[in-house]
Write an enzyme that holds these catalytic residues in place. Structure first.
Site, short mmCIF file in Angstrom:
data_model
loop_
_atom_site.label_atom_id
_atom_site.label_comp_id
_atom_site.label_asym_id
_atom_site.label_seq_id
_atom_site.Cartn_x
_atom_site.Cartn_y
_atom_site.Cartn_z
N GLU A 151 6.18 23.70 -30.60
CA GLU A 151 5.79 23.77 -29.18
C GLU A 151 4.39 23.24 -28.87
OE1 GLU A 151 6.50 27.88 -28.16
OE2 GLU A 151 8.63 27.73 -28.59
N GLU A 259 17.44 27.80 -33.00
CA GLU A 259 17.26 28.88 -32.02
C GLU A 259 18.33 28.87 -30.93
OE1 GLU A 259 13.18 29.42 -30.82
OE2 GLU A 259 12.41 28.34 -32.55
#
Ligand code: GLA
Length: 356
Positions: A151, A259
């Site tokens: 991220e 995820e």
């Protein structure tokens, strides 16, 4: 009795219900590893143990390989949880995806400090190097892939990068390339990923694309993108997902869906208060809508057989999901393939069917 039948018999006994004779990892055996995120406590649960033996070929620690757990103070390492997960994987012949080495969250403050003051770029990169060498070095040959940087790209605004990250504020974008170089030095055989969420959204997708393109041009040792599959009944659309996979495939990178969970609710990161009162009732018709979404996603992965190299769910069953707490605390969600009693949901069957 063969291995699958033995596991089935013990599963039926454990749950006192009939399970289908289908195995997820069996169906995907010739394609790619199918994994789930776990913690070391979950693995002591015999139901989870049985589900892993039947359905998964890979796992990812949800938190126990993150910097705040593995190195809470400089040079003080806590490997107990990560070691237990790796040992479970080895015992059950599962692959391990390591997650994650460099992130702006769940990283202790000492990384960014030097004798109590803000660290220089040199000191920060030294901290990073030592951390990566310790962790990747410890699991060399046991963890086949790492989310090296998580991220680092911003959701919006002028910069491609997440400028509020202390990594960026001290080291600029260079920390990203360095993290990959150190991870590669620590284990040259590990497959290294950049991992991020919402990359199906056109604006974020292009930011990630430009960053990855630049890293590859510089010769940074990075082999894949992890597309966090925190998706929902609404997005990504088929078109958004196809365009995203096409774009990243064009860089020559492997793609793993990491995820993965399919929320019943819209993505609400910036709209939490607006929707807090909304509560969807879980019933057969919503389960069918969710199953159709899972079917669409996996049919789409079939369109990219040479590119998709793994899918990991963010959890095992609906009794334990972060989406019960985020973005609205206490709002029940049902995002996975197994229900709160570990039974196969329509979504499970849709995924199996998508491979026929
Ligand atoms: C992000 C992180 C994961 C995890 C999830 C929420 O996607 O990459 O490690 O923290 O959020 O559970």
């Amino acid at each position: 009795m063969n291995k699958q039948l033995c596991v089935l018999a013990s599963l039926s006994f454990t749950f006192n219900f009939i399970v289908s004779a289908q195995s997820l990892s069996g169906v995907f055996a010739k394609k790619y590893p199918i994994g789930a995120a776990v913690n070391s406590f979950m693995l002591k649960d015999s139901s989870i143990d049985s589900l892993f033996r039947l359905h998964f070929s890979s796992l990812t620690p949800d938190n126990e390989m993150k910097p705040e757990v593995t190195e809470p103070q400089e040079g003080t390492f806590h490997w107990k949880g990560a070691d237990a997960i790796v040992a479970f994987a080895q015992k059950n012949h599962l692959k391990v995806r390591g997650h994650c080495l460099v992130w702006h969250q769940q990283t202790p403050e000492w990384f960014f400090l030097d004798k109590g003051k803000k660290a220089s770029k040199k000191v920060l990169l030294q901290h990073m190097k030592e951390h990566i060498f310790a962790e990747v070095g410890r699991y060399k040959g046991k963890v086949y892939a790492w989310d090296v940087v998580n991220e680092a790209v911003s959701d919006n605004g002028k910069s491609i990068y997440r400028t509020e990250s202390p990594w960026y504020q001290i080291a600029g974008k260079n920390y990203i390339a360095q993290a990959f170089r150190y991870a590669h030095q620590a284990d040259p055989k590990a497959v290294l990923f950049y991992n991020d969420y919402n990359v199906f959204m056109p604006e974020k997708r292009m930011r990630v694309y430009f960053m990855l393109k630049e890293l590859l041009k510089e010769g940074v040792p990075m082999q894949g993108i992890g597309i966090q599959g925190h998706w929902s009944l609404y997005r990504p659309t088929e078109k958004e997902l196809r365009e995203t996979l096409r774009l990243f495939a064009s860089l020559g990178l492997k793609i793993q869906i990491t995820e993965m969970d399919v929320s019943l609710y819209h993505w609400e990161k910036n709209e939490r208060t607006m929707r807090t009162g909304e509560q969807i009732v879980w019933n057969d018709s919503i389960a069918k809508v969710q199953a159709d979404r899972y079917a669409m996603f996996f049919h789409m992965f079939n369109e990219f057989p040479k590119v998709i190299s793994g899918v990991t769910f963010w959890g095992v069953a609906d009794n334990r999901t972060w989406l019960d707490h985020y973005p609205v605390e206490g709002r029940k969600n049902y995002p996975l393939l197994f229900d709160t009693l570990y039974r196969e949901k329509p979504a499970f069957h849709a995924v199996i069917e998508s491979q026929r």
